[in-house]
Write a protein that holds these residues in place. Structure first.
Motif, PDB file in Angstrom:
ATOM      1  N   GLY A  30       1.018  -1.232  -0.057  1.00  7.21           N
ATOM      2  CA  GLY A  30      -0.145  -0.070  -0.030  1.00  7.21           C
ATOM      3  C   GLY A  30       0.887   1.190  -0.190  1.00  7.21           C
ATOM      4  N   GLU A  49      -5.966   0.050   5.358  1.00  6.18           N
ATOM      5  CA  GLU A  49      -5.649   1.006   4.373  1.00  6.18           C
ATOM      6  C   GLU A  49      -5.141   2.226   4.745  1.00  6.18           C
ATOM      7  N   PRO A  50      -3.888   2.764   4.811  1.00 10.65           N
ATOM      8  CA  PRO A  50      -2.854   2.085   4.085  1.00 10.65           C
ATOM      9  C   PRO A  50      -2.313   1.030   5.113  1.00 10.65           C
TER      10      PRO A  50
END
Length: 123
Positions: A30, A49-50
């Motif tokens: 990511g 995420e991230p």
């Protein structure tokens, strides 16, 4: 001959499961996030995420986890090397306090290690 086909199908199924949970598209690298006032981590669709967070070492920080995934596996986040665990509320922000720590890479996962991320503390 039927036994051979059953074994081949079984091996293909095992290979697919390994790919899906550990090597597949959900676990690609990511974006990296530099430390700031608020570090938001979204828990959704089987990923953080991230999934890679960079912060300065030696300073305490607060990570803001927002869990949108109802999967029971996403209920907890664990930082085993830092001895931190937190239960993540569904559709709410959960604050996770990170103490001042030495430089290094600290993995974080769900309790089944299907969701994965890395906290990178830089000197």
């Amino acid at each position: 001959m039927e036994v051979l086909w059953v074994n081949i199908i079984g091996l293909l199924l095992i290979a697919w499961i390994i790919w899906w949970f550990w090597l597949g598209p959900k676990h690609k690298a990511g974006k990296e996030v530099a430390g700031g006032e608020k570090l938001h981590i979204l828990v959704k669709d089987g990923v953080y995420e991230p999934d890679r967070i960079r912060m300065p070492a030696g300073r305490p920080a607060t990570l803001h986890f927002c869990r949108e995934d109802p999967n029971p596996c996403s209920e907890w986040v664990l930082f085993p090397d830092l001895e931190i665990s937190a239960e993540l509320a569904l559709h709410q922000e959960t604050l996770v306090e990170i103490p001042a720590s030495a430089p290094g890479e600290y993995p974080f996962t769900c309790q089944m290690q299907m969701y994965r991320g890395v906290l990178v503390l830089e000197p």
